[in-house]
Design a protein around this motif. Structure first.
Motif: not given
Length: 159
Positions: A39-41, A53-55, A103-109, A140-142
């Motif tokens: 988990t990345i926070e 906050t967990a992202v 985080t961007l890598i995790l969200l995209a993949t 990507c968070i918005g």
């Protein structure tokens, strides 16, 4: 005395500036055997009193696909890659630019199954400037996060 009158006469608390910057931390979640999820926070404030906050949350299978990016982020933040173990209890602090990129890598993949496409996305994000990663991270968070993540995946991979 009514509630409104009490609220108006009660001493008001002032907000104080927090000494500390935004950062990120990785929390290791043990899986089966010697595997682990993450988990990345996103954190703000000092280490002892940080708000978090967990992202993004990854399963052990998803973690295995981006392990090179994890090691790179941990290394750039001043840690040895050996801190990423399935027995890890304490969170691993990451510098803000490294946390944004990871985080961007995790969200995209995260939803991608094809290894070739995952590699293309990781390579594309690693080729971005720091400013570009902050821009895409904010998108990507918005509010329209799903649309922005899809646009990022379309931009960076041909598949």
């Amino acid at each position: 005395m009514t509630t409104l009158q009490r609220a108006m006469t009660a001493p008001s608390r002032r907000l104080a500036a927090v000494d500390g910057a935004r950062g990120f931390r990785l929390v290791v979640k043990p899986g089966r055997g010697e595997t682990y999820g993450l988990t990345i926070e996103e954190t703000f404030g000092e280490v002892g009193s940080a708000l978090a906050t967990a992202v993004a949350t990854l399963t052990p299978q998803q973690t295995g696909r981006v392990v090179d990016a994890l090691f790179a982020a941990v290394r750039r933040s001043g840690h040895r890659p050996s801190v990423l173990t399935f027995t890890r209890r304490a969170p691993i602090r990451l510098a803000e630019p490294d946390g944004v990129r990871l985080t961007l890598i995790l969200l995209a993949t995260q939803p991608i199954e094809k290894h070739q496409r995952v590699r293309a996305l990781v390579a594309g994000i690693n080729a971005m400037s720091t400013e570009e990663t902050y821009y895409w991270y904010s998108k990507c968070i918005g509010v329209d996060a799903n649309r922005a993540r899809k646009a990022l995946r379309t931009l960076l991979s041909d598949n």
